[in-house]
Design a protein around this motif. Structure first.
Motif, PDB file in Angstrom:
ATOM      1  N   LEU A   1       4.617   7.658  -0.847  1.00  0.00           N
ATOM      2  CA  LEU A   1       5.499   6.767  -1.607  1.00  0.00           C
ATOM      3  C   LEU A   1       4.717   5.510  -1.965  1.00  0.00           C
ATOM      4  N   SER A   2       4.531   5.273  -3.250  1.00  0.00           N
ATOM      5  CA  SER A   2       3.771   4.114  -3.736  1.00  0.00           C
ATOM      6  C   SER A   2       4.579   2.832  -3.574  1.00  0.00           C
ATOM      7  N   PRO A   3       3.913   1.682  -3.521  1.00  0.00           N
ATOM      8  CA  PRO A   3       4.623   0.404  -3.394  1.00  0.00           C
ATOM      9  C   PRO A   3       5.642   0.220  -4.524  1.00  0.00           C
ATOM     10  N   GLY A   4       6.827  -0.219  -4.161  1.00  0.00           N
ATOM     11  CA  GLY A   4       7.878  -0.478  -5.139  1.00  0.00           C
ATOM     12  C   GLY A   4       8.606   0.754  -5.626  1.00  0.00           C
ATOM     13  N   ASN A   5       8.230   1.929  -5.145  1.00  0.00           N
ATOM     14  CA  ASN A   5       8.897   3.160  -5.587  1.00  0.00           C
ATOM     15  C   ASN A   5      10.057   3.516  -4.674  1.00  0.00           C
TER      16      ASN A   5
ATOM     17  N   SER B   1       0.835  -1.198   0.000  1.00  0.00           N
ATOM     18  CA  SER B   1       0.000   0.000   0.000  1.00  0.00           C
ATOM     19  C   SER B   1       0.868   1.245   0.000  1.00  0.00           C
ATOM     20  N   PRO B   2       0.310   2.357  -0.517  1.00  0.00           N
ATOM     21  CA  PRO B   2       1.055   3.621  -0.449  1.00  0.00           C
ATOM     22  C   PRO B   2       1.299   4.026   1.003  1.00  0.00           C
ATOM     23  N   ILE B   3       2.431   4.711   1.254  1.00  0.00           N
ATOM     24  CA  ILE B   3       2.786   5.162   2.598  1.00  0.00           C
ATOM     25  C   ILE B   3       2.965   6.677   2.576  1.00  0.00           C
TER      26      ILE B   3
END
Length: 193
Positions: free
Chosen positions: A56-60, A30-32
């Motif tokens: 910050l989006s997942p995997g970014n 999930s985005p943080i």
């Protein structure tokens, strides 16, 4: 996720400057929101970086420039990193979320997690700012073994001072020199309690 404390030519910031940097990543699903979080290199709070209202989006990945030039933008910290090694803290107010202690790093050498985002911290073979960490430098395989030990040495061999110390023997059974131990050379190390 990755740190560089001696950026001479790896990646330039938006002003063309090669500054120290800290990379964070979101390994979750999930985005943080980063609002309220910060980075410091000394827990006295004298030089703290507060994340702007950013998600910050997942995997970014996100790079924070440790350049003492906060006036250059939202992602420029008011501190530099010490290439001789130091601590960096990810905080939520006064609560430490994560502490990273990095060793002395040479020019353009990065220290990061391997495997990316989840593994242990180590010197990486290639710096990867803003992208997934690549394979790390693997320690050289060394063919050494403990060959013999004596836990109570009352009358066996004496050390260079003529004392009877407990000892262990390390053997290099290989054909290549390793440090001071040449081929099949045995080196006694006194164990003093």
């Amino acid at each position: 996720n990755e740190i560089m404390a001696g950026n001479n030519s790896t990646i330039a910031d938006e002003f063309g400057e090669y500054d120290d940097w800290i990379e964070i990543t979101n390994t979750g699903a999930s985005p943080i929101s980063l609002q309220g979080l910060g980075l410091v290199d000394h827990m006295d709070g004298s030089e703290s970086f507060a994340f702007p209202d950013t998600t910050l989006s997942p995997g970014n990945y996100l790079i924070i420039w440790a350049d003492e030039q906060g006036e250059q933008g939202d992602f420029h910290a008011p501190f530099r990193l010490d290439a001789d090694g130091e601590d960096v803290f990810l905080t939520d107010g006064s609560v430490i979320i994560q502490q990273v202690t990095f060793p002395s790093l040479g020019a353009d050498v990065s220290y990061g997690r391997w495997p990316d985002g989840t593994g242990t911290w180590r010197i990486l073979s290639t710096a990867t700012p803003g992208t997934e960490n690549q394979n790390s430098i693997q320690p050289e395989e060394i063919d050494l073994c403990v060959n013999e030990l004596l836990a109570i040495n009352e009358s066996g061999i004496q050390d260079e001072l003529g004392e009877y110390e407990d000892w262990l023997e390390i053997c290099n059974p290989g054909t290549e020199k390793i440090g001071r131990a040449a081929w099949r050379e045995r080196v006694e190390v006194a164990v003093v309690a």
